[in-house]
Each structure stands twice: as structure tokens, then as C-alpha cells.
Design a protein around this motif. Structure first.
Motif, short mmCIF file in Angstrom:
data_model
loop_
_atom_site.label_atom_id
_atom_site.label_comp_id
_atom_site.label_asym_id
_atom_site.label_seq_id
_atom_site.Cartn_x
_atom_site.Cartn_y
_atom_site.Cartn_z
N ALA A 142 -4.57 4.49 -0.98
CA ALA A 142 -5.70 5.43 -1.25
C ALA A 142 -5.23 7.06 -1.62
O ALA A 142 -5.71 7.38 -2.58
N ALA A 143 -4.26 7.26 -1.05
CA ALA A 143 -3.88 8.61 -1.27
C ALA A 143 -3.17 8.88 -2.67
O ALA A 143 -3.36 9.94 -3.35
N ALA A 144 -2.44 7.78 -3.18
CA ALA A 144 -1.72 7.87 -4.45
C ALA A 144 -2.80 7.64 -5.55
O ALA A 144 -2.50 8.06 -6.80
N LYS A 176 2.00 -4.31 13.11
CA LYS A 176 1.72 -4.86 12.04
C LYS A 176 0.48 -4.39 11.28
O LYS A 176 0.37 -3.90 10.16
N ALA A 177 -0.73 -4.28 12.32
CA ALA A 177 -1.89 -3.55 11.99
C ALA A 177 -1.64 -2.08 11.48
O ALA A 177 -2.36 -1.65 10.57
N GLN A 178 -1.08 -1.29 12.31
CA GLN A 178 -0.68 0.07 12.18
C GLN A 178 0.05 0.18 10.75
O GLN A 178 -0.47 1.07 10.04
N LYS A 179 0.80 -0.90 10.34
CA LYS A 179 1.68 -0.66 9.00
C LYS A 179 0.69 -0.86 7.92
O LYS A 179 0.94 -0.27 6.76
N ALA A 180 -0.26 -1.84 8.41
CA ALA A 180 -0.95 -2.11 6.96
C ALA A 180 -2.00 -1.10 6.82
O ALA A 180 -2.37 -0.87 5.77
N ALA A 181 -2.38 -0.49 8.01
CA ALA A 181 -3.16 0.64 7.93
C ALA A 181 -2.73 2.01 6.95
O ALA A 181 -3.19 2.45 6.32
N ASP A 182 -1.52 2.28 7.44
CA ASP A 182 -0.62 3.07 6.95
C ASP A 182 -0.31 2.87 5.16
O ASP A 182 -0.51 3.80 4.47
N ALA A 183 -0.21 1.74 5.16
CA ALA A 183 -0.05 1.12 3.52
C ALA A 183 -1.14 1.48 2.83
O ALA A 183 -1.17 2.13 1.59
#
Length: 122
Positions: free
Chosen positions: A119-121, A107-114
Motif C-alpha cells: 500500500a505504501a509503494a 505469519k499473520a504479522q508478515k502478511a500484514a507487513d507485506a
């Protein structure tokens, strides 16, 4: 003969009352005992003076003869100042299990990826 200072249940159904007794460790819970040294009435309020009654001098004599109190009786004795109860602590009890830790990490990894994608968008 191994002696225990323990609880023997009395009272009726749904209305417990316990005698604090000195008994042989092999005797049944509510069976034969050597001496009654106190009582515990869990139906009374925690601040009621008759909730736990202990005969301190008799308990000390039985401990001198080698009787071992059970954990619950040792708690009562510690509150009355008759014995020291070692502090118990299990720091691992509150930790989540392996599966829960893995789910939290995912869950933490998915939140970091999102957050990274947002930020990239921009």
C-alpha cells in the motif's frame, strides 16, 4: 467387591467378538466373570440388529446391585435407552499448541507487513 459391566474379548485374530459381562473389577479382561448379559460383534454393519445384543432386565438388576458400566458399555446402553450418558466435550482438544499459535501469529504479522508495504509503494 467392585463390579463392572464390561467387554470380554473373544473371536479369533483380526475377527473380534465381545461378550458383555458382569465381572469383579480386579478380574482379568477375558477371565472370570459372574454373568454374561450381552454381546457386541463389531464385524457386523452398524445398522445390523445383531451387532449389539443386551439383556436389559439383567443389566438393570446388576446396576441396582451397584455394578458400574464401562464407557463403551454405557454407550451401548444409551443407544438402547437403558441409561443416560453425560455429554463429554473438550473444547481445548481442537486448538493448536503454543508453537503453532506463535507460527500463525508470525505469519499473520508478515502478511500484514507485506500488505502495508504494498500500500505504501502505490
Amino acid at each position: 467387591m467392585s463390579l463392572k459391566i464390561r467387554l470380554a474379548r473373544g473371536g479369533s485374530k483380526k475377527r473380534p467378538f465381545y461378550q458383555i459381562v458382569v465381572a469383579d473389577a480386579r478380574a482379568p479382561r477375558d477371565g472370570r466373570f459372574l454373568e454374561k448379559v450381552g454381546s457386541w460383534n463389531p464385524m457386523l454393519g452398524k445398522d445390523h440388529e445383531k451387532r449389539v445384543e443386551l439383556n436389559a432386565e439383567r443389566i438393570q438388576e446388576w446396576i441396582a446391585k451397584g455394578a458400574q458400566p464401562t464407557d463403551r458399555v454405557l454407550r451401548f446402553m444409551a443407544e438402547a435407552g437403558l441409561a443416560q450418558r453425560p455429554a463429554r466435550n473438550n473444547p481445548n482438544k481442537a486448538k493448536p499448541g503454543k508453537k503453532a499459535q506463535e507460527r500463525a501469529a508470525e505469519k499473520a504479522q508478515k502478511a500484514a507487513d507485506a500488505a502495508e508495504a504494498a500500500a505504501a509503494a502505490e
